[in-house]
Design an enzyme around this catalytic site. Sequence first.
Site, PDB file in Angstrom:
ATOM      1  N   ASP A 182      17.365  33.457  46.423  1.00 56.79           N
ATOM      2  CA  ASP A 182      16.453  33.802  45.327  1.00 56.79           C
ATOM      3  C   ASP A 182      15.360  32.734  45.211  1.00 56.79           C
ATOM      4  O   ASP A 182      15.655  31.548  45.066  1.00 56.79           O
ATOM      5  CB  ASP A 182      17.229  33.923  44.013  1.00 56.79           C
ATOM      6  CG  ASP A 182      16.474  34.747  42.983  1.00 56.79           C
ATOM      7  OD1 ASP A 182      15.288  34.451  42.733  1.00 56.79           O
ATOM      8  OD2 ASP A 182      17.065  35.693  42.436  1.00 56.79           O
ATOM      9  N   GLU A 229      24.054  36.355  47.350  1.00 57.43           N
ATOM     10  CA  GLU A 229      22.853  35.766  46.754  1.00 57.43           C
ATOM     11  C   GLU A 229      23.021  34.274  46.503  1.00 57.43           C
ATOM     12  O   GLU A 229      23.946  33.860  45.802  1.00 57.43           O
ATOM     13  CB  GLU A 229      22.501  36.445  45.417  1.00 57.43           C
ATOM     14  CG  GLU A 229      21.170  35.945  44.895  1.00 57.43           C
ATOM     15  CD  GLU A 229      20.917  36.121  43.399  1.00 57.43           C
ATOM     16  OE1 GLU A 229      19.771  35.916  42.976  1.00 57.43           O
ATOM     17  OE2 GLU A 229      21.858  36.432  42.650  1.00 57.43           O
ATOM     18  N   SER A 247      12.633  38.982  39.939  1.00 56.39           N
ATOM     19  CA  SER A 247      13.771  39.254  40.825  1.00 56.39           C
ATOM     20  C   SER A 247      14.349  40.660  40.681  1.00 56.39           C
ATOM     21  O   SER A 247      14.944  41.166  41.624  1.00 56.39           O
ATOM     22  CB  SER A 247      14.900  38.249  40.559  1.00 56.39           C
ATOM     23  OG  SER A 247      14.513  36.981  40.995  1.00 56.39           O
ATOM     24  N   HIS A 291       7.051  31.914  39.486  1.00 54.68           N
ATOM     25  CA  HIS A 291       7.248  32.403  40.859  1.00 54.68           C
ATOM     26  C   HIS A 291       5.963  32.316  41.682  1.00 54.68           C
ATOM     27  O   HIS A 291       4.871  32.303  41.134  1.00 54.68           O
ATOM     28  CB  HIS A 291       7.691  33.872  40.843  1.00 54.68           C
ATOM     29  CG  HIS A 291       9.066  34.071  40.306  1.00 54.68           C
ATOM     30  ND1 HIS A 291       9.603  35.314  40.107  1.00 54.68           N
ATOM     31  CD2 HIS A 291      10.020  33.185  39.937  1.00 54.68           C
ATOM     32  CE1 HIS A 291      10.835  35.191  39.639  1.00 54.68           C
ATOM     33  NE2 HIS A 291      11.108  33.905  39.517  1.00 54.68           N
ATOM     34  N   THR A 310      19.093  40.001  40.199  1.00 57.84           N
ATOM     35  CA  THR A 310      19.233  40.395  41.604  1.00 57.84           C
ATOM     36  C   THR A 310      20.411  41.343  41.828  1.00 57.84           C
ATOM     37  O   THR A 310      20.217  42.459  42.304  1.00 57.84           O
ATOM     38  CB  THR A 310      19.313  39.140  42.507  1.00 57.84           C
ATOM     39  OG1 THR A 310      18.151  38.354  42.264  1.00 57.84           O
ATOM     40  CG2 THR A 310      19.408  39.505  43.973  1.00 57.84           C
ATOM     41  N   ASP A 365      13.865  37.193  47.784  1.00 56.91           N
ATOM     42  CA  ASP A 365      13.255  38.235  46.963  1.00 56.91           C
ATOM     43  C   ASP A 365      11.788  37.938  46.662  1.00 56.91           C
ATOM     44  O   ASP A 365      10.964  38.823  46.580  1.00 56.91           O
ATOM     45  CB  ASP A 365      14.064  38.463  45.679  1.00 56.91           C
ATOM     46  CG  ASP A 365      14.361  37.172  44.938  1.00 56.91           C
ATOM     47  OD1 ASP A 365      14.046  36.067  45.438  1.00 56.91           O
ATOM     48  OD2 ASP A 365      14.918  37.258  43.821  1.00 56.91           O
ATOM     49  N   HIS A 366      11.475  36.653  46.495  1.00 54.38           N
ATOM     50  CA  HIS A 366      10.093  36.266  46.208  1.00 54.38           C
ATOM     51  C   HIS A 366       9.958  34.779  46.467  1.00 54.38           C
ATOM     52  O   HIS A 366      10.949  34.061  46.556  1.00 54.38           O
ATOM     53  CB  HIS A 366       9.722  36.586  44.747  1.00 54.38           C
ATOM     54  CG  HIS A 366      10.667  35.957  43.765  1.00 54.38           C
ATOM     55  ND1 HIS A 366      10.638  34.596  43.481  1.00 54.38           N
ATOM     56  CD2 HIS A 366      11.691  36.458  43.049  1.00 54.38           C
ATOM     57  CE1 HIS A 366      11.593  34.326  42.620  1.00 54.38           C
ATOM     58  NE2 HIS A 366      12.262  35.431  42.340  1.00 54.38           N
ATOM     59  N   PHE A 389      33.789  33.232  37.696  1.00 50.30           N
ATOM     60  CA  PHE A 389      34.117  31.808  37.709  1.00 50.30           C
ATOM     61  C   PHE A 389      33.387  30.988  36.647  1.00 50.30           C
ATOM     62  O   PHE A 389      33.551  29.772  36.601  1.00 50.30           O
ATOM     63  CB  PHE A 389      33.836  31.241  39.101  1.00 50.30           C
ATOM     64  CG  PHE A 389      34.591  31.958  40.196  1.00 50.30           C
ATOM     65  CD1 PHE A 389      35.965  31.778  40.334  1.00 50.30           C
ATOM     66  CD2 PHE A 389      33.952  32.825  41.065  1.00 50.30           C
ATOM     67  CE1 PHE A 389      36.678  32.433  41.331  1.00 50.30           C
ATOM     68  CE2 PHE A 389      34.653  33.488  42.071  1.00 50.30           C
ATOM     69  CZ  PHE A 389      36.015  33.290  42.205  1.00 50.30           C
ATOM     70  N   HIS A 431      23.192  39.545  36.539  1.00 49.85           N
ATOM     71  CA  HIS A 431      21.833  39.005  36.575  1.00 49.85           C
ATOM     72  C   HIS A 431      20.897  39.905  37.394  1.00 49.85           C
ATOM     73  O   HIS A 431      21.339  40.839  38.066  1.00 49.85           O
ATOM     74  CB  HIS A 431      21.891  37.578  37.163  1.00 49.85           C
ATOM     75  CG  HIS A 431      20.662  36.770  36.905  1.00 49.85           C
ATOM     76  ND1 HIS A 431      19.876  36.281  37.910  1.00 49.85           N
ATOM     77  CD2 HIS A 431      20.085  36.379  35.750  1.00 49.85           C
ATOM     78  CE1 HIS A 431      18.859  35.605  37.379  1.00 49.85           C
ATOM     79  NE2 HIS A 431      18.967  35.651  36.070  1.00 49.85           N
TER      80      HIS A 431
HETATM   81 ZN   LIG Z   1      13.059  33.478  39.003  1.00 45.50          ZN
END
Ligand SMILES: [Zn+2]
Length: 523
Positions: free
Chosen positions: A56, A329, A102, A458, A167, A376-377, A284, A165
């Site tokens: 990510d 991820e 994301s 980003h 992603t 992703d970016h 976790f 989250h």
């Molecule tokens: Zn971000």
Amino acid sequence: MCKFLIACLLLPVAVSSALKEDKAYWATQTQIELDEALKLTRNENRAKNVILFVGDGMGPNTITAARIFKGNGNEQTKLTFDEFPHIGLLKTYCADKQVPDSASTATALFCGVKGNYHTAGVDANVPEGDCQASQNPEYWVPSIIQWAQDAGKDTGFVTTTRVTHATPSALYAHSPDRNWECEAKLPSSAQGCKDIARQLIENEPGKNIKVIMGGGRQCLVSNATGDASDPLDIWACQSKDGRNLIKAWQQDKQSRNFSSAYLKTNEDLWNVDVAKTDFVLGIFANGHLGYENEHIDRRPTGMPTLKNMTSVAIQLLKKNPKGFLLVVEGGLIDFAHHRGVAKHALYETVAMDDAIAAALNLTTQDSDTLIIVTSDHSHGLSMTGYPKRGADILGLAGTSKMDHTPYTTLSYTTGDNDSFKFSVTEEGTIVRDDPTKEAFSSFDYHQHTGILTDEVLHGGSDVAVYAKGPMAHLFHSVHEQTYVAHVIAYAAKIGPYSSASSFYSFSATAIVLFSFFVFYILC
Ligand SMILES: [Zn+2]
Ligand SMILES: *[C@@H]1O[C@H](CO)[C@@H](O)[C@H](O)[C@H]1NC(C)=O
Ligand SMILES: *[C@@H]1O[C@H](CO)[C@@H](O)[C@H](O)[C@H]1NC(C)=O
Ligand SMILES: *[C@@H]1O[C@H](CO)[C@@H](O)[C@H](O)[C@H]1NC(C)=O
Ligand SMILES: *[C@@H]1O[C@H](CO)[C@@H](O)[C@H](O)[C@H]1NC(C)=O
Ligand SMILES: *[C@@H]1O[C@H](CO)[C@@H](O)[C@H](O)[C@H]1NC(C)=O
């Protein structure tokens, strides 16, 4: 005398390293590289298994810096995925923004469709936050997880973030707002919309995902309690409605006669009975997992590494003779960049590289497993100045000719006030702080930025995609990000390229040919 001694010790090193990279050296090096390239052949096997790694926020700058970081300053070090034979570039803009988030990019990568900023698993007909539009199934987009399940494969995902989250959410949910991870973030206007956690546990394909690992207990269970080693994330959703979706998950597996295991700790992960367990839910942490470096002493009660989660996931999924699809991820690369702490981001990148090495070891790319590594970016990290060869990537690149203050090789384009380090002198001049007054190569150091924002934002550059295994050569150019889902489907013959669809297209062709034949005979 002492000076002399040091000079004598250093001289041979300096000379040999200068000699090392002369024209003979480059002729040999480049010949080796060319020979490798000439040996490349297409692997047109069917991908029984697919593993997709998503770093990510792991833009090209992050990869370059992480490579040098891994090599302690050696630029010629290779990350595991640097050695993959095929690469391409992906354009990451989303439906409504040049620089995406994301959730929208996960929708592109996993579902093959570009959605709007902050939306997951829906097409561009759904504006951000529009609950009503998001309830129209016409606008939903199925993911590679759905396609793989339809083809009888086992599916799983592993992340260092909350399992709800942005992603991972695009793998199993359809949501107009990535923040709707549990009920507490749904506005009262969102009548009838199901939060992301519930979609994961109650809906298809979420309830059929064999392996789910990551953080996010506070979204699955109401009134989760935190402590110093596993704090609650006060910025993210915290459920209060009395739910226990972990129990609901266990009950669902029981009622369907599957064996299942809920894992809470590193030790639980070590002890999974791989052969006898059908479904695994590993949660976790309350929020995201901790940064990899803060858990070097991985206590049995602590959180696992991405590498260990990935290894166990592969061993569980490998049991299915029809194959599997796994998404992994490295989610904290982005998290660290947002906070402007580059060393953490680089460390997390290398941790994902370790997970990739483990995946290569546990599968065979020559015959049946396609492994893809991408992002992703991009992110707002910058690598600039003219640092010397072999320099610490977290070190100084030089001193500004203008303000005569040193600057580090890494900096951020934007960032919060921890990174915006300027002060005003008594004369009223604005001066940039001197990085040498701080421990600039430590994990906690915030690299400088010149633009004050609420966090590091980003980046909009293309991201690289690396591939190895069946059909990896289909990554060869500048592609739309949506292409990744299609290559996976094509290589594995699932979804739009499933054997069922190709059977039908084959039948259609046969019928047409047969008609021509009959027509020919009759005339
Ligand atoms: Zn971000
Ligand atoms: C959770 O806490 C809220 C108050 O924050 C309380 O109203 C609710 O009853 C609690 N729910 C459970 C299941 O304990
Ligand atoms: C689960 O197993 C029990 C006992 O063997 C059986 O009665 C039941 O029909 C099974 N349920 C499903 C959903 O297969
Ligand atoms: C990873 O798992 C192996 C066993 O599978 C274990 O020996 C090792 O300690 C684990 N590493 C960490 C850092 O937890
Ligand atoms: C891969 O397997 C080899 C041989 O079994 C082992 O030496 C190596 O440590 C493994 N690498 C990883 C990353 O698991
Ligand atoms: C930094 O910004 C936060 C709010 O985002 C504020 O609470 C804090 O006081 C600021 N710190 C400094 C040193 O300006």
